[in-house]
Design a protein around this motif. Sequence first.
Motif, short mmCIF file in Angstrom:
data_model
loop_
_atom_site.label_atom_id
_atom_site.label_comp_id
_atom_site.label_asym_id
_atom_site.label_seq_id
_atom_site.Cartn_x
_atom_site.Cartn_y
_atom_site.Cartn_z
N LYS A 9 0.80 -1.23 0.00
CA LYS A 9 0.00 0.00 0.00
C LYS A 9 0.83 1.28 0.00
O LYS A 9 0.31 2.36 -0.21
CB LYS A 9 -0.95 0.00 1.19
N GLY A 10 2.13 1.18 0.24
CA GLY A 10 2.96 2.39 0.24
C GLY A 10 2.66 3.26 1.44
O GLY A 10 1.90 2.86 2.32
N MET A 11 3.28 4.44 1.46
CA MET A 11 3.00 5.33 2.60
C MET A 11 3.04 6.79 2.17
O MET A 11 3.68 7.15 1.18
CB MET A 11 3.97 5.08 3.75
N THR A 12 2.38 7.63 2.94
CA THR A 12 2.35 9.06 2.64
C THR A 12 3.68 9.67 3.07
O THR A 12 4.42 9.08 3.86
CB THR A 12 1.23 9.76 3.44
N GLY B 144 3.84 1.10 -3.67
CA GLY B 144 4.72 0.22 -2.92
C GLY B 144 5.83 0.96 -2.23
O GLY B 144 5.88 2.20 -2.25
N THR B 145 6.71 0.18 -1.63
CA THR B 145 7.77 0.74 -0.80
C THR B 145 9.06 0.01 -1.07
O THR B 145 9.05 -1.18 -1.35
CB THR B 145 7.39 0.57 0.69
N LYS B 146 10.15 0.77 -1.02
CA LYS B 146 11.45 0.15 -1.25
C LYS B 146 12.42 0.60 -0.17
O LYS B 146 12.58 1.80 0.05
CB LYS B 146 11.96 0.57 -2.62
N PHE B 147 13.01 -0.35 0.52
CA PHE B 147 14.06 -0.03 1.48
C PHE B 147 15.41 -0.34 0.85
O PHE B 147 15.58 -1.39 0.24
CB PHE B 147 13.90 -0.86 2.76
N VAL B 148 16.32 0.60 0.98
CA VAL B 148 17.67 0.38 0.46
C VAL B 148 18.65 0.44 1.62
O VAL B 148 18.73 1.44 2.33
CB VAL B 148 18.05 1.44 -0.59
P1 ADP Z 1 5.36 -1.43 13.26
O1 ADP Z 1 5.56 -2.41 12.14
O2 ADP Z 1 5.32 -2.10 14.59
O3 ADP Z 1 4.24 -0.48 13.03
P2 ADP Z 1 7.84 -0.40 12.31
O4 ADP Z 1 8.88 0.46 12.95
O5 ADP Z 1 8.25 -1.72 11.81
O6 ADP Z 1 6.67 -0.53 13.36
O7 ADP Z 1 7.17 0.42 11.14
C1 ADP Z 1 6.69 1.72 11.40
C2 ADP Z 1 5.63 2.11 10.40
O8 ADP Z 1 6.22 2.27 9.13
C3 ADP Z 1 4.53 1.12 10.19
O9 ADP Z 1 3.53 1.24 11.15
C4 ADP Z 1 4.04 1.48 8.79
O10 ADP Z 1 3.12 2.53 8.84
C5 ADP Z 1 5.28 1.99 8.11
N1 ADP Z 1 5.86 0.99 7.20
C6 ADP Z 1 6.97 0.26 7.42
N2 ADP Z 1 7.25 -0.54 6.37
C7 ADP Z 1 6.30 -0.29 5.43
C8 ADP Z 1 6.03 -0.80 4.11
N3 ADP Z 1 6.81 -1.74 3.53
N4 ADP Z 1 4.97 -0.28 3.44
C9 ADP Z 1 4.18 0.66 4.02
N5 ADP Z 1 4.37 1.17 5.26
C10 ADP Z 1 5.41 0.70 5.97
#
Ligand code: ADP
Length: 474
Positions: A406-409, A458-462
Amino acid sequence: MKWIQSAARPERQADGAILWDGVVIDISNVYNELRLRKEAEASLAKEREFLNVIIHNITDGIVVCDASGKLTLFNNATREFHGLPVESLPAEQWAEHFSLYQPDGQTPLSITEIPLFRALEGEIVENAEMVIAPKHGSTRILLASGQAIFDPLGNKVGAVVVMRDISDRKKVELALQQKSLDLEHALNNLQNAQLQIVQSEKMSALGNLVAGVAHEMNNPLGFIAASLKQAKPTFGDIIEHLKLYQSSLPNASDEIKNHAEEIDLDYSLEDLPKMIDSMTMACDRLKNISTSLRTFSRADKDYKVPFNIRQGIDSTILILKHRLKANEQRPAIEVITDYSTFPQVECFPGQLNQVFMNILANAIDALDESNANRSFEEIKLNPNRITIKTSLENGSVKITIADNGKGMTEEVKQKIFDHLFTTKAVGNGTGLGLAIARQIIVEKHGGQIIVESEVGKGTKFVIQLPLSASARKS
Ligand code: ADP
Ligand code: MG
């Protein structure tokens, strides 16, 4: 009583005698007026003196200029601030004589920024902070307020500015600020320590359990594997022996024939070796799982050791298998891995596995959340996917973990690494996962972790990690 003024003039008479011809004027009124004026002047002078005493003894600086900008009043406190007995100065010269600076203490005030000038220009100056650093005298922080002054007819006749020395107050304020910074720092340290405790506690408790289970599994597994290895040729022997019987006893009794039919002997003879093969395969898989469990839960030493990142990721995926496989709501999540080969990385393997775990678990959460309003069929057309890539770039290892969830704002993105930040319901999220990940990557391994995300995409961690531990010791 009357005051009189007399005047007389001698006039010689015909007989030689002198006669005084004169007038006498009553001047009481004039005299009284004069006296009153004298008295008024005296009391005015007294008042002025009194005012002067006040103006020059007050600790606030007072400075007044006339409409042309010429200084007309400059009290003792102001002189002291400037560190010299400055006499009347034309406005153009103020800036040269006054060592006035912005609150930063570095940037000199230009003439148009000097409060008296601003006041003369018609501005109501309120609490303008400035620094005065005279050649002969002490540096002070001043708070200046002032405005233009007008005569009763409304003509501007000048301006007045009052300055207060707030250096001591500032010092206290700065000390307080430093204190609160120190406190913040201490709080940060505490939070970091908490993260470390949480993660090391959890890892050691879980790790010990998992490692213990994996270890305990090994013995019976080894036994089964060895027995299966043994069983295959043994069954082969038995089958061969049975076939010998069959060929040397062509006329078997009805009982034997019926029984053979009942147990479907031909099929069993054919199937048994296959059964053993699949048991052996299952056994191998169990062994893999056990190895992965041990890889994942390996206890870290207090120094970094060489570690195969790929193994770490694979074992983490395996641990999460139960969350990846298909369920009633959705098909299985596809995991695509694209590993490039590079040497082992000096690191704390248990901690890195924890990072992979936290990021992958978040990706699965994000995918599940993106499935909320989609049917099984819709999801199948555009499947949930996690893509993991590793590569070597300029001597550091780059690991990308991307999902099409779902991605994030932008707002959420700013906070995800914050301690305790979560968008998930109580029980689903702790808000510690990424804070721990950041701490492990950045502080423990001298690496970098960044995130790119788009709502609905979506989301990408690097993650970037230096190959060798010398980059940063923890
Ligand atoms: P938690 O998973 O316990 O909420 P995290 O520190 O792991 O805590 O993540 C913090 C927040 O970051 C999540 O609540 C979520 O909103 C956002 N987040 C992390 N990874 C993703 C992802 N792959 N896609 C969308 N949102 C994410
Ligand atoms: Mg999480």
